[in-house]
Design a protein around this motif. Structure first.
Motif, PDB file in Angstrom:
ATOM      1  N   PHE A  98     -10.478  -4.939  10.558  1.00  0.00           N
ATOM      2  CA  PHE A  98     -10.200  -4.981  11.989  1.00  0.00           C
ATOM      3  C   PHE A  98      -8.759  -5.424  12.233  1.00  0.00           C
ATOM      4  CE2 PHE A  98     -14.653  -6.008  11.234  1.00  0.00           C
ATOM      5  CZ  PHE A  98     -15.260  -4.954  11.894  1.00  0.00           C
ATOM      6  N   GLU A  99      -8.080  -4.755  13.169  1.00  0.00           N
ATOM      7  CA  GLU A  99      -6.693  -5.098  13.459  1.00  0.00           C
ATOM      8  C   GLU A  99      -6.542  -6.531  13.955  1.00  0.00           C
ATOM      9  OE1 GLU A  99      -5.535  -1.772  15.993  1.00  0.00           O
ATOM     10  OE2 GLU A  99      -4.278  -1.041  14.356  1.00  0.00           O
ATOM     11  N   THR A 100      -7.573  -7.090  14.572  1.00  0.00           N
ATOM     12  CA  THR A 100      -7.470  -8.483  15.022  1.00  0.00           C
ATOM     13  C   THR A 100      -7.301  -9.437  13.844  1.00  0.00           C
ATOM     14  OG1 THR A 100      -9.896  -8.585  15.104  1.00  0.00           O
ATOM     15  CG2 THR A 100      -8.740  -8.157  17.184  1.00  0.00           C
ATOM     16  N   ILE A 129      -1.780  -6.880  -2.260  1.00  0.00           N
ATOM     17  CA  ILE A 129      -2.144  -5.523  -1.864  1.00  0.00           C
ATOM     18  C   ILE A 129      -3.079  -5.622  -0.666  1.00  0.00           C
ATOM     19  CG2 ILE A 129      -1.854  -4.671  -4.225  1.00  0.00           C
ATOM     20  CD1 ILE A 129      -4.923  -4.457  -4.402  1.00  0.00           C
ATOM     21  N   ALA A 130      -3.184  -4.537   0.085  1.00  0.00           N
ATOM     22  CA  ALA A 130      -4.080  -4.528   1.249  1.00  0.00           C
ATOM     23  C   ALA A 130      -4.700  -3.158   1.407  1.00  0.00           C
ATOM     24  CB  ALA A 130      -3.325  -4.920   2.513  1.00  0.00           C
ATOM     25  N   GLY A 131      -5.950  -3.169   1.806  1.00  0.00           N
ATOM     26  CA  GLY A 131      -6.674  -1.943   2.089  1.00  0.00           C
ATOM     27  C   GLY A 131      -7.760  -2.236   3.105  1.00  0.00           C
ATOM     28  N   GLY A 132      -8.451  -1.201   3.501  1.00  0.00           N
ATOM     29  CA  GLY A 132      -9.525  -1.351   4.477  1.00  0.00           C
ATOM     30  C   GLY A 132      -9.323  -0.399   5.641  1.00  0.00           C
ATOM     31  N   SER A 133     -10.303  -0.331   6.511  1.00  0.00           N
ATOM     32  CA  SER A 133     -10.239   0.642   7.604  1.00  0.00           C
ATOM     33  C   SER A 133      -9.088   0.379   8.560  1.00  0.00           C
ATOM     34  CB  SER A 133     -11.573   0.703   8.349  1.00  0.00           C
ATOM     35  OG  SER A 133     -11.972  -0.579   8.776  1.00  0.00           O
ATOM     36  N   ALA A 134      -8.733  -0.868   8.815  1.00  0.00           N
ATOM     37  CA  ALA A 134      -7.594  -1.149   9.692  1.00  0.00           C
ATOM     38  C   ALA A 134      -6.298  -0.671   9.048  1.00  0.00           C
ATOM     39  CB  ALA A 134      -7.513  -2.641  10.013  1.00  0.00           C
ATOM     40  N   ILE A 135      -6.178  -0.835   7.741  1.00  0.00           N
ATOM     41  CA  ILE A 135      -4.986  -0.395   7.015  1.00  0.00           C
ATOM     42  C   ILE A 135      -4.882   1.126   7.055  1.00  0.00           C
ATOM     43  CG2 ILE A 135      -3.861  -0.329   4.745  1.00  0.00           C
ATOM     44  CD1 ILE A 135      -3.890  -3.115   6.124  1.00  0.00           C
ATOM     45  N   PHE A 136      -6.006   1.795   6.937  1.00  0.00           N
ATOM     46  CA  PHE A 136      -6.047   3.251   6.988  1.00  0.00           C
ATOM     47  C   PHE A 136      -5.501   3.745   8.330  1.00  0.00           C
ATOM     48  CE2 PHE A 136      -8.313   7.260   7.834  1.00  0.00           C
ATOM     49  CZ  PHE A 136      -7.918   7.987   6.734  1.00  0.00           C
ATOM     50  N   LEU A 137      -5.814   3.024   9.403  1.00  0.00           N
ATOM     51  CA  LEU A 137      -5.389   3.434  10.740  1.00  0.00           C
ATOM     52  C   LEU A 137      -3.943   3.048  11.050  1.00  0.00           C
ATOM     53  CD1 LEU A 137      -8.629   2.500  12.682  1.00  0.00           C
ATOM     54  CD2 LEU A 137      -7.834   4.794  12.077  1.00  0.00           C
TER      55      LEU A 137
END
Length: 190
Positions: A98-100, A129-137
């Motif tokens: 989540f972007e929050t 490193i970072a990943g996840g659905s917020a990173i994808f967006l």
């Protein structure tokens, strides 16, 4: 981390019912971090999937860290599994859904005892490193804090990335060389 926070982490870990047997004795230590509280991280299916991949891949071991309930406390963030400082592992992997939670990334890095800005980290610092659905967006809001982004499905990217890391270790690449070559591998880096 205060004694109370350490005791709370040990209690959380003791209450868990493992669904798989983690790999141990690997060469590369990955600290999987959720930039929020334990309940939110462990309730996240993406985090669970990434944890399973990282924890069961031979040659690596994975420990987890979350922001403590009392974020005003002092001391380093300690992993649930071994109570070791997150900064002592080779990789700090941020799972961000989540972007929050972007707002918590600087706090997590500070509590982990790491320089906030990617450009200020040296060979002694874990690779962030970072990943996840917020990173994808939209990875841009935290681009200055992260060394490498994994953009896409973690189930597909993580095994390839772990192989890439192992190759980098065997070839003795520096942090700068690893980040540069990660771009050629298709991974954006800061």
């Amino acid at each position: 981390m205060s004694w109370n926070q350490s005791a709370a982490s040990r209690e959380l870990f003791a209450k868990e019912t493992p669904l798989f047997t983690p790999a141990r004795g690997g060469r590369t230590g990955v600290c999987l971090a959720y930039p929020n509280r334990y309940a939110l991280g462990m309730g996240n299916l993406g985090f669970q999937a990434v944890y399973r991949i990282l924890a069961t891949t031979p040659g690596h071991y994975c420990e987890r860290v979350f922001l403590p309930e009392d974020s005003a406390g002092s001391g380093p963030l300690l992993t649930l599994e071994s109570q070791r400082p997150a900064s002592e592992l080779d990789v700090l992997a941020l799972s961000i859904s989540f972007e929050t939670d972007y707002l918590n990334v600087p706090l997590l890095l500070e509590r982990a005892g790491l320089p906030l800005w990617s450009r200020e980290r040296d060979e002694r610092s874990p690779l962030v490193i970072a990943g996840g659905s917020a990173i994808f967006l939209n990875p841009e809001p935290i681009a200055d804090f992260v060394d490498i982004f994994l953009i896409g499905e973690g189930e597909e990217l993580l095994p390839e990335f772990l192989t890439f890391l192992e190759s980098a270790r065997q070839l003795g690449w520096s942090r700068a060389e690893l980040c540069e070559r990660a771009q050629r591998f298709g991974l954006p880096s800061a």
